[in-house]
Design a protein around this motif. Structure first.
Motif, PDB file in Angstrom:
ATOM      1  N   ASN A 120      10.716  18.150  -8.000  1.00  0.00           N
ATOM      2  CA  ASN A 120      12.069  17.673  -8.291  1.00  0.00           C
ATOM      3  C   ASN A 120      12.429  16.450  -7.452  1.00  0.00           C
ATOM      4  N   ILE A 121      11.515  15.481  -7.481  1.00  0.00           N
ATOM      5  CA  ILE A 121      11.692  14.224  -6.755  1.00  0.00           C
ATOM      6  C   ILE A 121      12.252  13.185  -7.729  1.00  0.00           C
ATOM      7  N   ASP A 122      13.167  12.373  -7.255  1.00  0.00           N
ATOM      8  CA  ASP A 122      13.647  11.253  -8.064  1.00  0.00           C
ATOM      9  C   ASP A 122      12.783  10.018  -7.848  1.00  0.00           C
ATOM     10  N   THR A 123      12.435   9.761  -6.591  1.00  0.00           N
ATOM     11  CA  THR A 123      11.626   8.577  -6.253  1.00  0.00           C
ATOM     12  C   THR A 123      10.540   8.976  -5.273  1.00  0.00           C
ATOM     13  N   VAL A 124       9.316   8.535  -5.536  1.00  0.00           N
ATOM     14  CA  VAL A 124       8.227   8.774  -4.592  1.00  0.00           C
ATOM     15  C   VAL A 124       7.862   7.448  -3.936  1.00  0.00           C
ATOM     16  N   PHE A 125       7.978   7.410  -2.613  1.00  0.00           N
ATOM     17  CA  PHE A 125       7.628   6.229  -1.840  1.00  0.00           C
ATOM     18  C   PHE A 125       6.152   6.315  -1.455  1.00  0.00           C
ATOM     19  N   ILE A 126       5.341   5.448  -2.022  1.00  0.00           N
ATOM     20  CA  ILE A 126       3.909   5.394  -1.706  1.00  0.00           C
ATOM     21  C   ILE A 126       3.746   4.420  -0.540  1.00  0.00           C
ATOM     22  N   CYS A 127       3.399   4.948   0.621  1.00  0.00           N
ATOM     23  CA  CYS A 127       3.337   4.125   1.832  1.00  0.00           C
ATOM     24  C   CYS A 127       1.918   3.623   2.084  1.00  0.00           C
ATOM     25  N   MET A 128       1.795   2.337   2.321  1.00  0.00           N
ATOM     26  CA  MET A 128       0.516   1.706   2.640  1.00  0.00           C
ATOM     27  C   MET A 128       0.732   0.737   3.792  1.00  0.00           C
ATOM     28  N   ALA A 129      -0.053   0.901   4.858  1.00  0.00           N
ATOM     29  CA  ALA A 129       0.096   0.053   6.038  1.00  0.00           C
ATOM     30  C   ALA A 129      -0.594  -1.294   5.839  1.00  0.00           C
ATOM     31  N   LEU A 130       0.021  -2.337   6.373  1.00  0.00           N
ATOM     32  CA  LEU A 130      -0.534  -3.691   6.287  1.00  0.00           C
ATOM     33  C   LEU A 130      -1.388  -4.011   7.519  1.00  0.00           C
ATOM     34  N   ASP A 131      -2.161  -3.028   7.947  1.00  0.00           N
ATOM     35  CA  ASP A 131      -3.049  -3.216   9.094  1.00  0.00           C
ATOM     36  C   ASP A 131      -4.479  -2.958   8.642  1.00  0.00           C
ATOM     37  N   GLY A 132      -5.324  -2.450   9.518  1.00  0.00           N
ATOM     38  CA  GLY A 132      -6.707  -2.175   9.142  1.00  0.00           C
ATOM     39  C   GLY A 132      -6.856  -1.063   8.125  1.00  0.00           C
ATOM     40  N   ASN A 133      -5.760  -0.354   7.830  1.00  0.00           N
ATOM     41  CA  ASN A 133      -5.785   0.746   6.868  1.00  0.00           C
ATOM     42  C   ASN A 133      -5.459   0.277   5.445  1.00  0.00           C
ATOM     43  N   SER A 149       3.821  11.998 -12.332  1.00  0.00           N
ATOM     44  CA  SER A 149       4.616  13.048 -11.680  1.00  0.00           C
ATOM     45  C   SER A 149       5.981  13.259 -12.303  1.00  0.00           C
ATOM     46  N   GLY A 150       6.492  12.252 -12.994  1.00  0.00           N
ATOM     47  CA  GLY A 150       7.852  12.334 -13.516  1.00  0.00           C
ATOM     48  C   GLY A 150       8.860  11.656 -12.604  1.00  0.00           C
ATOM     49  N   ALA A 151       8.434  11.267 -11.393  1.00  0.00           N
ATOM     50  CA  ALA A 151       9.297  10.544 -10.459  1.00  0.00           C
ATOM     51  C   ALA A 151       9.039   9.045 -10.585  1.00  0.00           C
ATOM     52  N   GLN A 152       9.984   8.250 -10.104  1.00  0.00           N
ATOM     53  CA  GLN A 152       9.828   6.796 -10.114  1.00  0.00           C
ATOM     54  C   GLN A 152       9.075   6.361  -8.862  1.00  0.00           C
ATOM     55  N   PRO A 153       7.904   5.730  -9.007  1.00  0.00           N
ATOM     56  CA  PRO A 153       7.184   5.287  -7.817  1.00  0.00           C
ATOM     57  C   PRO A 153       7.732   3.976  -7.264  1.00  0.00           C
ATOM     58  N   VAL A 154       7.679   3.859  -5.949  1.00  0.00           N
ATOM     59  CA  VAL A 154       7.978   2.618  -5.241  1.00  0.00           C
ATOM     60  C   VAL A 154       6.906   2.475  -4.169  1.00  0.00           C
TER      61      VAL A 154
END
Length: 367
Positions: A120-133, A149-154
């Motif tokens: 029951n998520i409205d928005t899923v924040f996909i986190c990606m680091a701007l470093d060596g990862n 998933s049915g949620a809005q990705p960001v």
């Protein structure tokens, strides 16, 4: 910050995302009451209802009809609860209400089991680091699952202060995400650096932070909470990865009125359900111009995808990623089908051996 309160303190479920549809479902189910799952510890749940916060466990009936892990509650789920006579005791979760969205992955290891991350998520924040990862292929994988998933990705690009070329990395991810997915760049070392994220948070809506270990999810949530509510680990300079940070999933209320679900960092994101064609819309659009409808985009003549790769307008690594995810999803769907069929047999007969024995006895009686 809004904190969860204990047993006898009344709570306003609108702060937890209550909708008119959920209120109607609860009204029709009395004396059961509506509750939302805020944390899970194996078979013990923590839930919030209007009467307060309670521990809870699922009933035998719910266990009996469950075909797999996906049929049990997870963080963010709405359930119908039988309140305990004593607030210190555990309540009973009797029904799981339909989900409007769910982020799920294949459980780690050599298994086809599904692991629910949040519901029951409205928005899923996909986190990606701007470093060596930084890893664009990993973003594709997360987007494929989020789109299903049915949620809005960001996509949230973290640790901008550690990047040598933010603009280039932003352009790479924006091209992967497509025009329908927002891409934010944040820097948690300054208050101004997280303003783009704060601007997206709305009261009464649920947000989940997803990503690998060490990308800074808990640090961002700490800023949103205004406190060091979540434990954050130090970063090893040698590989830019964090130590253990979040070890469980928990639903938290933000001072702004938003609802956030923090999740542990994922070493791997196995595919259960993925919107691969939607995530790789550039490839699926090109494929419509291939000479053959069943083109595998390999060595077939008239392959529009290979023409685009040769022309430099499509990265060959993106095609490989697309094909790998397709294969992985197909294999896991087949495995899950077999697992659910076995679970059904075990429920009905006890085991496959007992089923075959019963069928043998029935045939003998008919002779």
């Amino acid at each position: 910050m809004h904190r969860h309160r204990g047993g006898n303190n009344e709570l306003n479920l609108q702060n937890y995302g209550l909708t008119p549809e959920l209120s109607s479902a609860a009204a029709a189910a009395k004396p059961l009451v509506l509750a939302r799952v805020i944390s899970v510890n194996r078979t013990l749940y923590r839930v919030v209802a209007e009467a307060g916060e309670f521990s809870a466990s699922v009933t035998g009936r719910l266990t009996n009809i469950a075909m797999g892990p996906e049929d049990y509650p997870t963080v963010g789920d709405w359930v119908l609860l039988r309140l305990p006579a004593n607030a210190a005791d555990a309540g009973s979760i009797e029904r799981l209400l339909p989900r409007r969205s769910v982020f799920a992955r294949k459980a780690a290891g050599r298994t086809s089991a599904t692991q629910l991350v949040a519901a029951n998520i409205d928005t899923v924040f996909i986190c990606m680091a701007l470093d060596g990862n930084f890893n664009e292929r990993r973003v594709e994988r997360y987007l494929a699952v989020a789109n299903a998933s049915g949620a809005q990705p960001v996509v949230v690009l973290t640790k901008a202060d550690l990047s040598a070329d933010v603009a280039s990395q932003e352009a790479i991810i924006a091209a992967i995400a497509g025009p329908e997915v927002a891409v934010l760049t944040v820097d948690a070392t300054s208050a101004a650096g997280i303003l783009p994220l704060i601007a997206l948070i709305e009261a009464g809506r649920t947000y989940a932070f997803i990503g690998s270990s060490g990308v800074g999810k808990s640090t961002l949530i700490n800023h949103l909470l205004g406190l060091d509510e979540l434990a954050t680990g130090a970063i090893r300079a040698s590989d830019a990865h964090g130590r253990h940070t979040t070890t469980g999933r928990e639903l938290l209320l933000l001072p702004s009125g938003g609802i956030v679900i923090d999740t542990p960092g994922m070493r791997e994101l196995g595919i259960v359900d993925a919107a691969i064609d939607e995530t790789f819309a550039d490839i699926t659009e090109l494929a419509q111009s291939c000479r053959f409808n069943d083109c595998t985009h390999g060595s077939e003549p008239g392959c529009a995808v290979q023409v685009a790769i040769a022309a430099g307008t499509l990265d060959a690594a993106r095609l490989t990623s697309y094909q790998r995810l397709q294969t992985e999803q197909a294999e896991n769907i087949a495995l899950r089908g077999k697992a659910r069929e076995l679970a059904k047999i075990n429920r009905m007969f006890g085991s496959k051996k007992q089923m075959h024995q019963m069928m043998k006895e029935i045939k003998q009686r008919r002779r």
